[in-house]
Design a protein around this motif. Structure first.
Motif, PDB file in Angstrom:
ATOM      1  N   UNK A  91     -69.812  82.843  28.663  1.00  0.00           N
ATOM      2  CA  UNK A  91     -69.728  81.616  29.463  1.00  0.00           C
ATOM      3  C   UNK A  91     -68.275  81.196  29.669  1.00  0.00           C
ATOM      4  N   UNK A  92     -67.450  81.377  28.648  1.00  0.00           N
ATOM      5  CA  UNK A  92     -66.036  81.020  28.746  1.00  0.00           C
ATOM      6  C   UNK A  92     -65.313  81.878  29.776  1.00  0.00           C
ATOM      7  N   UNK A  93     -65.852  83.047  30.027  1.00  0.00           N
ATOM      8  CA  UNK A  93     -65.286  83.948  31.039  1.00  0.00           C
ATOM      9  C   UNK A  93     -66.067  83.862  32.345  1.00  0.00           C
ATOM     10  N   UNK A  94     -66.756  82.725  32.507  1.00  0.00           N
ATOM     11  CA  UNK A  94     -67.453  82.373  33.748  1.00  0.00           C
ATOM     12  C   UNK A  94     -68.533  83.369  34.147  1.00  0.00           C
ATOM     13  N   UNK A  95     -69.241  83.868  33.157  1.00  0.00           N
ATOM     14  CA  UNK A  95     -70.379  84.752  33.431  1.00  0.00           C
ATOM     15  C   UNK A  95     -71.645  83.903  33.517  1.00  0.00           C
ATOM     16  N   UNK A  96     -72.535  84.273  34.414  1.00  0.00           N
ATOM     17  CA  UNK A  96     -73.783  83.519  34.571  1.00  0.00           C
ATOM     18  C   UNK A  96     -74.880  84.114  33.688  1.00  0.00           C
ATOM     19  N   UNK A  97     -75.987  83.379  33.502  1.00  0.00           N
ATOM     20  CA  UNK A  97     -77.053  83.880  32.623  1.00  0.00           C
ATOM     21  C   UNK A  97     -77.626  85.232  33.023  1.00  0.00           C
ATOM     22  N   UNK A  98     -77.678  85.529  34.319  1.00  0.00           N
ATOM     23  CA  UNK A  98     -78.185  86.833  34.752  1.00  0.00           C
ATOM     24  C   UNK A  98     -77.267  87.952  34.260  1.00  0.00           C
ATOM     25  N   UNK A  99     -75.969  87.758  34.414  1.00  0.00           N
ATOM     26  CA  UNK A  99     -74.998  88.739  33.927  1.00  0.00           C
ATOM     27  C   UNK A  99     -75.130  88.886  32.410  1.00  0.00           C
ATOM     28  N   UNK A 100     -75.197  87.757  31.709  1.00  0.00           N
ATOM     29  CA  UNK A 100     -75.299  87.769  30.241  1.00  0.00           C
ATOM     30  C   UNK A 100     -76.560  88.508  29.807  1.00  0.00           C
ATOM     31  N   UNK A 101     -77.665  88.223  30.473  1.00  0.00           N
ATOM     32  CA  UNK A 101     -78.935  88.881  30.132  1.00  0.00           C
ATOM     33  C   UNK A 101     -78.818  90.393  30.275  1.00  0.00           C
ATOM     34  N   UNK A 102     -78.242  90.845  31.386  1.00  0.00           N
ATOM     35  CA  UNK A 102     -78.077  92.287  31.598  1.00  0.00           C
ATOM     36  C   UNK A 102     -77.144  92.898  30.562  1.00  0.00           C
ATOM     37  N   UNK A 103     -76.064  92.202  30.241  1.00  0.00           N
ATOM     38  CA  UNK A 103     -75.090  92.731  29.282  1.00  0.00           C
ATOM     39  C   UNK A 103     -75.668  92.827  27.876  1.00  0.00           C
ATOM     40  N   UNK A 122     -72.433  71.261  22.393  1.00  0.00           N
ATOM     41  CA  UNK A 122     -71.052  70.913  22.749  1.00  0.00           C
ATOM     42  C   UNK A 122     -70.955  69.570  23.456  1.00  0.00           C
ATOM     43  N   UNK A 123     -72.096  69.054  23.902  1.00  0.00           N
ATOM     44  CA  UNK A 123     -72.087  67.775  24.609  1.00  0.00           C
ATOM     45  C   UNK A 123     -71.566  67.891  26.035  1.00  0.00           C
ATOM     46  N   UNK A 124     -71.735  69.065  26.637  1.00  0.00           N
ATOM     47  CA  UNK A 124     -71.331  69.254  28.030  1.00  0.00           C
ATOM     48  C   UNK A 124     -72.588  69.467  28.874  1.00  0.00           C
ATOM     49  N   UNK A 125     -72.447  69.223  30.183  1.00  0.00           N
ATOM     50  CA  UNK A 125     -73.600  69.342  31.069  1.00  0.00           C
ATOM     51  C   UNK A 125     -73.406  70.396  32.154  1.00  0.00           C
ATOM     52  N   UNK A 126     -72.163  70.795  32.376  1.00  0.00           N
ATOM     53  CA  UNK A 126     -71.876  71.752  33.445  1.00  0.00           C
ATOM     54  C   UNK A 126     -70.858  72.784  32.968  1.00  0.00           C
ATOM     55  N   UNK A 127     -70.765  73.850  33.723  1.00  0.00           N
ATOM     56  CA  UNK A 127     -69.761  74.874  33.432  1.00  0.00           C
ATOM     57  C   UNK A 127     -68.351  74.314  33.592  1.00  0.00           C
ATOM     58  N   UNK A 128     -68.185  73.381  34.517  1.00  0.00           N
ATOM     59  CA  UNK A 128     -66.875  72.752  34.712  1.00  0.00           C
ATOM     60  C   UNK A 128     -66.467  71.957  33.472  1.00  0.00           C
ATOM     61  N   UNK A 129     -67.426  71.257  32.864  1.00  0.00           N
ATOM     62  CA  UNK A 129     -67.128  70.506  31.641  1.00  0.00           C
ATOM     63  C   UNK A 129     -66.786  71.464  30.490  1.00  0.00           C
ATOM     64  N   UNK A 130     -67.473  72.593  30.411  1.00  0.00           N
ATOM     65  CA  UNK A 130     -67.151  73.597  29.401  1.00  0.00           C
ATOM     66  C   UNK A 130     -65.737  74.123  29.622  1.00  0.00           C
ATOM     67  N   UNK A 131     -65.404  74.422  30.867  1.00  0.00           N
ATOM     68  CA  UNK A 131     -64.057  74.909  31.188  1.00  0.00           C
ATOM     69  C   UNK A 131     -63.005  73.873  30.782  1.00  0.00           C
ATOM     70  N   UNK A 132     -63.277  72.600  31.055  1.00  0.00           N
ATOM     71  CA  UNK A 132     -62.337  71.535  30.682  1.00  0.00           C
ATOM     72  C   UNK A 132     -62.183  71.452  29.163  1.00  0.00           C
ATOM     73  N   UNK A 133     -63.275  71.616  28.440  1.00  0.00           N
ATOM     74  CA  UNK A 133     -63.212  71.591  26.975  1.00  0.00           C
ATOM     75  C   UNK A 133     -62.350  72.748  26.464  1.00  0.00           C
TER      76      UNK A 133
END
Length: 150
Positions: A91-103, A122-133
């Motif tokens: 997720x930190x490398x901006x991979x989506x769940x489909x990519x993660x599932x395949x990997x 983590x108390x985040x709601x979006x990928x953007x919030x994760x990126x900011x964290x």
């Protein structure tokens, strides 16, 4: 000797000295991970100065050392499971769940469930919030608790 070379030698010595403790189970996997990241960061500084190319590009890595430290800190701070920690790296490398599932050889719904579990912890709601964290942790490494001080 240059300061950057001294940092490499110091980081290598710390890692080398910690190996017996790790084998004897007195050093944790997280402590070893931090020491290894410190060594890689020091080597990265030298390689970038020497060739203008980050060491991570040379070895095929896709996340800078500071990002890896931030990920380790978040894993530790929020008590993620081993599987959640693994998925957080994707997720930190901006991979989506489909990519993660395949990997990882899991179903997309399982990858999504892990993603939302991580977000909740983590108390985040979006990928953007994760990126900011992650960016906050990268920008303020002094705020990252040392694994040995727990």
């Amino acid at each position: 000797m240059k300061e950057s070379e001294s940092k490499v030698l110091e980081a290598a010595a710390l890692l080398y000295n910690a190996i017996p403790g790790y084998l004897a189970a007195t050093e944790t996997k997280q402590q070893m991970g931090r020491l290894l990241v410190d060594l890689i960061d020091a080597l990265d500084d030298i390689e970038y100065t020497r060739s203008g190319t980050p060491l991570y590009d040379i070895i095929g890595g896709n996340a800078p050392g500071r990002r890896k430290k931030a990920i380790l800190a978040i894993e530790q701070e929020f008590g993620l499971t081993e599987r959640e920690s693994h998925i957080l790296r994707y997720l930190a490398n901006e991979r989506n769940p489909t990519y993660i599932a395949n990997a990882l050889g899991i179903s997309p719904s399982t990858a999504k469930a892990h993603k939302y579990s991580i977000f909740k912890k983590l108390g985040v709601h979006t990928s953007e919030e994760l990126r900011a964290m992650l960016e906050h942790h990268e920008a303020h490494p002094e705020a990252i608790p040392d694994a040995g001080q727990e």
